[in-house]
Enzyme design. Structure first.
Site, PDB file in Angstrom:
ATOM      1  N   GLY A  51      78.901  18.201  71.467  1.00 61.27           N
ATOM      2  CA  GLY A  51      80.208  19.146  71.248  1.00 61.27           C
ATOM      3  C   GLY A  51      80.316  20.280  72.334  1.00 61.27           C
ATOM      4  O   GLY A  51      79.180  20.405  72.833  1.00 61.27           O
ATOM      5  N   CYS A  87      72.451  16.234  71.366  1.00 57.23           N
ATOM      6  CA  CYS A  87      72.836  17.401  72.401  1.00 57.23           C
ATOM      7  C   CYS A  87      73.101  18.501  71.279  1.00 57.23           C
ATOM      8  O   CYS A  87      72.346  19.401  70.820  1.00 57.23           O
ATOM      9  CB  CYS A  87      73.976  16.925  72.917  1.00 57.23           C
ATOM     10  N   TYR A  88      74.507  19.050  71.173  1.00 59.78           N
ATOM     11  CA  TYR A  88      74.945  20.259  70.198  1.00 59.78           C
ATOM     12  C   TYR A  88      74.286  19.716  68.702  1.00 59.78           C
ATOM     13  O   TYR A  88      73.824  20.983  68.191  1.00 59.78           O
ATOM     14  CB  TYR A  88      76.332  20.238  69.983  1.00 59.78           C
ATOM     15  N   HIS A 174      71.678  12.437  75.662  1.00 56.40           N
ATOM     16  CA  HIS A 174      72.728  11.557  74.947  1.00 56.40           C
ATOM     17  C   HIS A 174      72.324   9.963  75.228  1.00 56.40           C
ATOM     18  O   HIS A 174      72.457   9.343  76.211  1.00 56.40           O
ATOM     19  CB  HIS A 174      74.118  11.564  75.756  1.00 56.40           C
ATOM     20  N   GLU A 176      73.624   7.765  73.823  1.00 61.58           N
ATOM     21  CA  GLU A 176      74.979   6.551  73.831  1.00 61.58           C
ATOM     22  C   GLU A 176      75.313   6.483  75.005  1.00 61.58           C
ATOM     23  O   GLU A 176      76.260   5.626  75.321  1.00 61.58           O
ATOM     24  CB  GLU A 176      76.045   7.458  72.653  1.00 61.58           C
ATOM     25  N   ASP A 232      95.654  -3.621  76.650  1.00 68.33           N
ATOM     26  CA  ASP A 232      95.723  -2.905  75.512  1.00 68.33           C
ATOM     27  C   ASP A 232      97.011  -3.221  74.675  1.00 68.33           C
ATOM     28  O   ASP A 232      96.729  -3.613  73.419  1.00 68.33           O
ATOM     29  CB  ASP A 232      95.384  -1.444  75.700  1.00 68.33           C
ATOM     30  N   LYS A 374      87.576  -0.395  75.757  1.00 64.00           N
ATOM     31  CA  LYS A 374      88.236  -1.303  76.581  1.00 64.00           C
ATOM     32  C   LYS A 374      87.688  -2.858  76.325  1.00 64.00           C
ATOM     33  O   LYS A 374      88.191  -3.824  75.774  1.00 64.00           O
ATOM     34  CB  LYS A 374      88.291  -1.087  77.999  1.00 64.00           C
TER      35      LYS A 374
END
Ligand code: XMP
Length: 518
Positions: A51, A87-88, A174, A176, A232, A374
């Site tokens: 964050g 992280c945060y 991170h 991810e 999309d 996506k």
């Protein structure tokens, strides 16, 4: 299932998506979620996201006591289930569990090396030194009691820590983000070995649930789907059609800011499927008029969003019982428009289909893929039977050429960009590079330079070519296209489009640049 408590990171949905890739169901909840609600989900593990806030700095006076920092309900730490702070979230663990967090003397943004100090189940199968993606200005300076250091980076001695007994893990980097080596493996270790989850979730379940939700939400009313012909909106239209059939009205708006041949393409591909539920609106003049004299990118985006909204409202008035507007908003659109689950993410740019909508919109919004990325939407489209011609297309922003023409939008400049765009498209496809790229497009940069053509001075506009490789549009690298191909594109542009005198190639990654120029 796994619960992700969101503190407003740009990457929170990326965490969710990595968990879905492991075929495990997960949900993102705001960090403010009451304990009862967290408990009701019966999660097997909790992830605390990153964050933008600081644990170390006090927001009001910067005195470092961190009293304003966002924290989850303290009971979250007493549920007795595994927790992973990222992280945060790592710093939240440091602080809440009794350690110390301080402003780093040297902040780390981008790639860094992590050195493993001791083995731990979260790092199973991972080599002792590897690349990690960092983005932090605070660090854990003293670990809480019961924690051991697992890894360090150049500027963060406790970049990875754990309380193995309580199964609580903190990572300053991170996992991810695709640039972190073994990031997915760490999450896999956390989910399967530490939380002991089972891989049972699949896209078919997602479709079934989404159709049920749509039917329930819509009731007997009609839904207008804003169909741009991109991946999309096409997938959303097909999904909603599957859920409610004839209650769907698909509206395609020709803004005049689109690639060559779009309207004919839409008729060819969707005419049969949607029959008389497909409405094509020619709004070329209207968009040119509202954009006259506008040069600021955020203003362009907002004006375009508003104009789209008004057109859809007008179309709805003509049809009885039309109450909903559905659009193919994706997660990167949501997050970069500053609309995270926690409400804490920062605005990067207003994507036309999110932030550009007016507060007094007279239609209710339906955004069934707003939590997907996506490539997940492409997988969904494949499952729904859409063709590769539709699913293989590069993303194209809702505001179209308006955000690729820097400065004022005029008919002449749109025509120039459209001509150049067709050349770029043709050459890239001919060379077999289309499917390897996330996106490739020209930008009319609004600068003029001097050239020499047939012994005559020439003073015309510059085109920049942007070609990027990316997995999800959140981060991207500029593509190392062969020089011969770039040369061929440049030659064709300056030979065939007289109002262009020079072609340059954009060699910036995201971050720090974004993919589109505006
Ligand atoms: P940026 O420029 O933010 O773009 O790095 C990330 C991805 O999103 C696309 N994009 C948009 N898509 N409406 C959309 O539907 C928009 O307003 C918009 N702006 C950017 C962009 O093409 C890239 O793939």
């Amino acid at each position: 299932m796994i619960v992700i408590l969101d503190f407003g990171s740009q990457y929170t949905q990326l965490l969710a998506r990595r968990i879905r890739e492991l075929k495990v169901y997960c949900e993102i909840l705001p960090y403010t979620t009451p304990l009862d609600q967290v408990r009701k989900q019966s999660p097997k593990g909790i992830i605390l996201s990153g964050g933008p806030d600081s644990v170390a700095a006090d927001h009001a006076n910067g005195n470092g006591n961190g009293k304003d920092m966002p924290l989850p309900h303290p009971g979250v730490f007493m549920l007795g289930i595994p927790i992973l702070g990222v992280c945060y979230g790592h710093q939240v663990l440091g602080k809440v569990m009794g350690g110390k967090v301080k402003r780093s003397s040297r902040r780390e943004f981008g790639l860094s090396k992590l050195n493993l100090i001791r083995s731990a189940d979260i790092f199973n199968g991972i080599k002792p030194k590897f690349d990690v993606w960092m983005s932090h200005g605070d660090e854990v300076a003293q670990m809480p009691v019961g924690f051991v250091a697992l890894g360090s980076s150049e500027n963060a001695p406790y970049a990875a820590m754990a309380n193995p007994l309580k199964k609580v893990y903190g990572l300053q980097f991170h996992p991810e983000v695709s640039h972190t080596e073994f990031g997915s493996l760490m999450l896999k270790n956390f989910v399967f070995e530490i939380c002991e989850e089972e891989p049972t979730w699949q896209m078919k379940d997602w479709i079934g649930n989404a159709c049920k939700e749509i039917t329930k939400q819509v009731g007997p009313y009609k839904v207008l789907v804003a169909l741009s012909g991109g991946v999309d909106s096409s997938v959303v239209a097909r999904l909603i059609h599957k859920a409610i059939g004839k209650q769907l009205v698909a509206v395609y708006v020709d803004t005049g800011l689109l690639k060559a041949g779009e309207t004919e393409r839409i008729r060819r591909i969707f005419g049969k499927l949607f029959e008389d539920s497909l409405i094509i609106i020619d709004a070329k003049e209207r968009f040119l008029k509202v954009l006259k004299g506008v040069t600021d990118p955020e203003q362009k985006r907002k004006i375009i969003g508003l104009t789209f909204a008004r057109i859809f409202e007008e179309a709805a008035i003509e049809r009885r019982g039309l109450l909903f507007l559905a659009q193919g908003t994706l997660y990167p659109d949501v997050i970069e428009s500053g609309k995270s689950v926690s409400g804490k993410a920062h605005l990067i740019k207003t994507h036309h289909n999110v932030g550009g909508l007016p507060d007094d919109l007279k239609l209710k919004l339906l955004e069934p893929v707003r939590n997907l990325f996506k490539d997940e939407v492409r997988e969904l489209g494949r499952e729904l039977g859409l063709s590769d011609e539709v699913l293989g297309r590069h993303p194209f922003p809702g505001p179209g050429f308006a955000v690729r023409i820097l400065g004022e939008i005029t008919t002449e400049r749109v025509d120039v960009l459209r001509a150049v765009d067709s050349i770029v498209d043709e050459e890239i496809r001919r060379a077999g590079f289309y499917d390897r790229l996330w996106q490739v497009f020209p930008v009319l940069v609004g600068a003029k330079t001097v050239g020499v053509v047939g012994d005559m001075r020439n003073y015309q506009e510059v085109i920049a070519i942007r070609a990027v490789e990316s997995l999800d549009g959140m981060t991207a690298d500029w593509s190392k296209l062969p020089h011969e191909l770039l040369g061929a594109i440049s030659r064709r542009i300056v030979n065939e489009v007289p109002s262009i005198s020079r072609v340059v190639y954009d060699i910036t990654s995201k971050p720090p640049a974004t993919i589109e120029w505006e």
